[in-house]
Design an enzyme around this catalytic site. Structure first.
Site, PDB file in Angstrom:
ATOM      1  N   GLU A 184      -3.019  10.468   3.077  1.00  0.00           N
ATOM      2  CA  GLU A 184      -4.229  10.749   3.839  1.00  0.00           C
ATOM      3  C   GLU A 184      -4.175  12.205   4.288  1.00  0.00           C
ATOM      4  OE1 GLU A 184      -5.813   6.669   5.840  1.00  0.00           O
ATOM      5  OE2 GLU A 184      -4.168   7.663   6.885  1.00  0.00           O
ATOM      6  N   GLU A 208       0.837  -1.196   0.000  1.00  0.00           N
ATOM      7  CA  GLU A 208       0.000   0.000   0.000  1.00  0.00           C
ATOM      8  C   GLU A 208       0.872   1.245   0.000  1.00  0.00           C
ATOM      9  OE1 GLU A 208      -3.303  -0.273   2.684  1.00  0.00           O
ATOM     10  OE2 GLU A 208      -3.300   1.883   3.088  1.00  0.00           O
ATOM     11  N   ASP A 223       0.229   5.356   0.622  1.00  0.00           N
ATOM     12  CA  ASP A 223      -0.835   6.200   1.177  1.00  0.00           C
ATOM     13  C   ASP A 223      -0.564   7.687   1.121  1.00  0.00           C
ATOM     14  OD1 ASP A 223      -2.204   3.952   2.002  1.00  0.00           O
ATOM     15  OD2 ASP A 223      -1.690   4.153   4.114  1.00  0.00           O
TER      16      ASP A 223
END
Length: 286
Positions: free
Chosen positions: A107, A103, A105
């Protein structure tokens, strides 16, 4: 043009994946994404050029790409939740599936009116993350659209904001550091509530009087990428032809990243002695 030995070795490793697939697509959201949850709280407008996610007290919303990617330069313009966005999280990331997922990311952690957003970045390999770096921004991300880029290739993962690199995670597999090389990932994005941790460590809660909250998306671009639309097909790239596959930061970009990290970084897992008293991750020393 001759290919350096390191590139040849990486290219040979790609051949094990089989058929070469290089896909270029324009940024129409109808063509590239499926809205996956939210019961009508996410929608596509302007003939596919604008997508919005909303959050209210009942539910957030989200979408995912139709394709899976194994390496690529993925651009998306976002305009984040305006006003008092405390407790909200706008997530924009790539992820594979399974217990040992990979993953990458972005955010965006909301804040009270007038206080800056926090960009939270992380890299998971084999289901393990704990590689967080967090930043403030040098502009208001709610006033207009800005471009957030994940540039993932066999050499490094580069996180960029409006073309300025803020973080690099290098491929250090030769030194025993796991790196995402074999699991195709989809793009996901969502707007959701996380007021137990998102804003000032959970001290500031979501004010639902400000709902519905809205994040907007434009100008998706995956022209420099390798992808598949079916998990029956392997994804790979011909590294001789695609220069983005071998991109690393030049001296000017390194200077930009050092500026961002000096002026705007607020958390680095490689310096958190309290959290990691047993020692930092191996890549922190490389």
């Amino acid at each position: 043009m001759a290919v350096p030995a390191t590139k040849k070795a990486l290219l040979l490793s790609f051949l094990g994946f089989g058929f070469f697939v290089l896909v270029a697509s324009a940024g129409n959201f109808y063509d590239n994404f499926d809205i996956t949850w939210g019961d009508g709280r996410a929608d596509i407008y302007e003939s596919g050029q604008l997508l919005t996610c909303t959050l209210d007290k009942v539910s957030g919303s989200g979408f995912q790409s139709k394709k899976e990617y194994l390496y690529g330069k993925i651009d998306m313009k976002l305009k984040l939740v305006a006003g008092n966005s405390a407790g909200t999280v706008t997530a924009y990331y790539l992820s594979s599936k399974g217990a040992t997922w990979d993953e990458i990311d972005f955010e965006f952690l909301g804040n009270v009116t007038g206080q800056p957003y926090t960009i939270h970045t992380n890299v998971f390999t084999g289901g393990k993350g704990d590689r967080e770096m967090q930043f403030r921004l040098w502009f208001d991300p709610t006033a207009d659209f800005h471009t957030y880029t994940v540039h993932w290739n066999p050499l490094n993962i580069i996180f960029l904001v409006d073309g300025i690199p803020i973080r690099v995670f290098k491929n250090n597999e030769k030194n025993g550091v796991a790196y995402p090389t074999s699991q195709p990932m989809r793009i996901y994005s969502s707007l959701w509530e996380a007021d137990d941790w998102a804003t000032q460590g959970g001290r500031v809660k979501t004010d639902w009087n400000n709902a519905p909250f809205r994040a907007s998306y434009r100008n998706f671009d995956d022209k420099s990428s390798c992808s598949r639309t079916s998990n029956l097909t392997w994804v790979s790239c011909d590294g001789n032809k695609n220069s983005w596959m071998w991109t690393t930061l030049n001296n000017r970009q390194m200077g930009q990243m050092y500026w961002v990290q000096k002026e705007f970084m607020v958390y680095n897992y490689c310096t958190d002695y309290k959290r990691f008293p047993q020692g930092f991750a191996k890549e922190c020393y490389l």
